[in-house]
Design an enzyme around this catalytic site. Structure first.
Site, mmCIF file in Angstrom:
data_model
loop_
_atom_site.group_PDB
_atom_site.id
_atom_site.type_symbol
_atom_site.label_atom_id
_atom_site.label_comp_id
_atom_site.label_asym_id
_atom_site.label_seq_id
_atom_site.Cartn_x
_atom_site.Cartn_y
_atom_site.Cartn_z
ATOM 1 N N HIS A 1 -56.840 19.621 16.457
ATOM 2 C CA HIS A 1 -57.304 19.899 17.819
ATOM 3 C C HIS A 1 -56.202 19.502 18.810
ATOM 4 O O HIS A 1 -55.639 18.401 18.697
ATOM 5 C CB HIS A 1 -58.594 19.125 18.124
ATOM 6 C CG HIS A 1 -59.122 19.432 19.480
ATOM 7 N ND1 HIS A 1 -59.803 20.602 19.755
ATOM 8 C CD2 HIS A 1 -59.006 18.773 20.656
ATOM 9 C CE1 HIS A 1 -60.101 20.633 21.041
ATOM 10 N NE2 HIS A 1 -59.627 19.536 21.613
ATOM 11 N N ASN B 1 -49.472 26.558 12.924
ATOM 12 C CA ASN B 1 -49.857 25.364 12.151
ATOM 13 C C ASN B 1 -49.860 25.661 10.653
ATOM 14 O O ASN B 1 -49.485 24.805 9.851
ATOM 15 C CB ASN B 1 -51.208 24.829 12.616
ATOM 16 C CG ASN B 1 -51.072 23.974 13.853
ATOM 17 O OD1 ASN B 1 -50.588 22.847 13.784
ATOM 18 N ND2 ASN B 1 -51.439 24.527 15.005
ATOM 19 N N LEU C 1 -68.019 26.550 12.706
ATOM 20 C CA LEU C 1 -68.532 26.465 11.330
ATOM 21 C C LEU C 1 -70.025 26.123 11.344
ATOM 22 O O LEU C 1 -70.488 25.372 12.194
ATOM 23 C CB LEU C 1 -67.802 25.379 10.543
ATOM 24 C CG LEU C 1 -66.322 25.584 10.238
ATOM 25 C CD1 LEU C 1 -65.842 24.486 9.293
ATOM 26 C CD2 LEU C 1 -66.048 26.949 9.637
HETATM 27 C C1 GAR Z 1 -53.460 25.338 18.009
HETATM 28 O O1 GAR Z 1 -52.973 24.780 19.203
HETATM 29 C C2 GAR Z 1 -54.669 24.569 17.530
HETATM 30 O O2 GAR Z 1 -54.586 23.199 17.767
HETATM 31 C C3 GAR Z 1 -55.747 25.190 18.381
HETATM 32 O O3 GAR Z 1 -55.437 26.569 18.411
HETATM 33 C C4 GAR Z 1 -54.024 26.737 18.258
HETATM 34 C C5 GAR Z 1 -53.763 27.680 17.110
HETATM 35 O O4 GAR Z 1 -52.397 28.005 17.003
HETATM 36 N N1 GAR Z 1 -57.051 24.929 17.846
HETATM 37 C C6 GAR Z 1 -58.121 24.709 18.603
HETATM 38 O O5 GAR Z 1 -58.100 24.760 19.813
HETATM 39 C C7 GAR Z 1 -59.394 24.390 17.839
HETATM 40 N N2 GAR Z 1 -60.381 23.826 18.704
HETATM 41 P P1 GAR Z 1 -51.747 28.544 15.650
HETATM 42 O O6 GAR Z 1 -52.569 29.748 15.182
HETATM 43 O O7 GAR Z 1 -50.355 28.953 16.061
HETATM 44 O O8 GAR Z 1 -51.732 27.435 14.642
#
Ligand code: GAR
Length: 208
Positions: free
Chosen positions: A110, A14, A94
């Site tokens: 999310h 992301n 947080l």
């Molecule tokens: C992503 O899918 C994000 O939406 C999720 O963790 C992943 C991180 O991937 N976040 C959550 O679950 C927060 N509750 P990344 O490090 O490749 O961006």
């Protein structure tokens, strides 16, 4: 120009989507000035360094009391002059102090359509495991502001993604990232930097 500080813990796809959007000129009124990781080994830190972005690491376990960690994280973000904080796969909860200090200025991505499959314990692959276990036919992703309720803040953008026969949590996670997360997170950040998101109570309105 708004200073954007991105908080990460893992692979940072992301974060990469944000960097790519910035490089394509799609975040006109903002600049990623710092990436803060909860994990010193996060690949996201490499992505930041490869793009000349300042990095910091802050580990929850370096603080005995949660409040001390909350204060230290708040001060670290303030020291970077953040106008906007983005949680891009940040896996540490947080605290009240940081949330209050940046009210309606923290955006989280999310990997589900909130209010489904969200709240405590719903993070990363667990979210997709739960969606598949429940047998829903559609899932997606949500970009939202962070408040004191876990995944409960005002929703900014959502995008639906179809579930297909034979999906595993890993396959579904990848589709949700590609079709939803990597699109709506940069869009939400761009809207924020353009002052196009109006918060009205527990909801948002996107201005034209
Ligand atoms: C992503 O899918 C994000 O939406 C999720 O963790 C992943 C991180 O991937 N976040 C959550 O679950 C927060 N509750 P990344 O490090 O490749 O961006």
């Amino acid at each position: 120009m708004k200073n954007i500080v991105v908080l990460v813990s893992g692979g940072g796809t992301n974060l990469q989507a944000l960097i790519d959007a910035q490089n394509r000129g799609e975040i006109k009124n903002g600049k990623i000035t710092c990436v803060i990781s909860s994990n010193p080994n996060a690949y996201a830190l490499e992505r930041a360094k490869n793009n000349g972005i300042d990095t910091s690491v802050i580990k929850r376990k370096d603080y005995d009391a949660f409040e001390d960690y909350d204060i230290a994280l708040t001060n670290l973000i303030k020291s970077k002059n953040a106008d906007l904080v983005v949680l891009a796969g940040f896996m540490t909860i947080l605290g009240k102090i940081v949330i209050k200090s940046f009210e309606n200025r923290i955006i989280n991505i999310h990997p589900s359509l909130i209010p489904s499959f969200c709240g405590e314990g719903f993070y990363g692959l667990h979210v997709h495991e739960s969606a598949l276990a429940r047998g829903v036919k559609v899932t997606g992703a949500t970009a939202h502001f962070v408040n004191e309720v876990c995944d409960g803040g005002p929703i900014i953008i959502q995008k639906a993604v179809e579930i297909k026969n034979g999906d595993t949590p890993e396959i579904l996670q990848k589709r949700v990232m590609e079709q939803a997360e990597w699109k709506i997170l940069p869009k939400a950040v761009s809207l924020f930097c353009d002052d196009k998101i109006k918060v009205i109570g527990s909801k948002t309105e996107i201005l034209n």
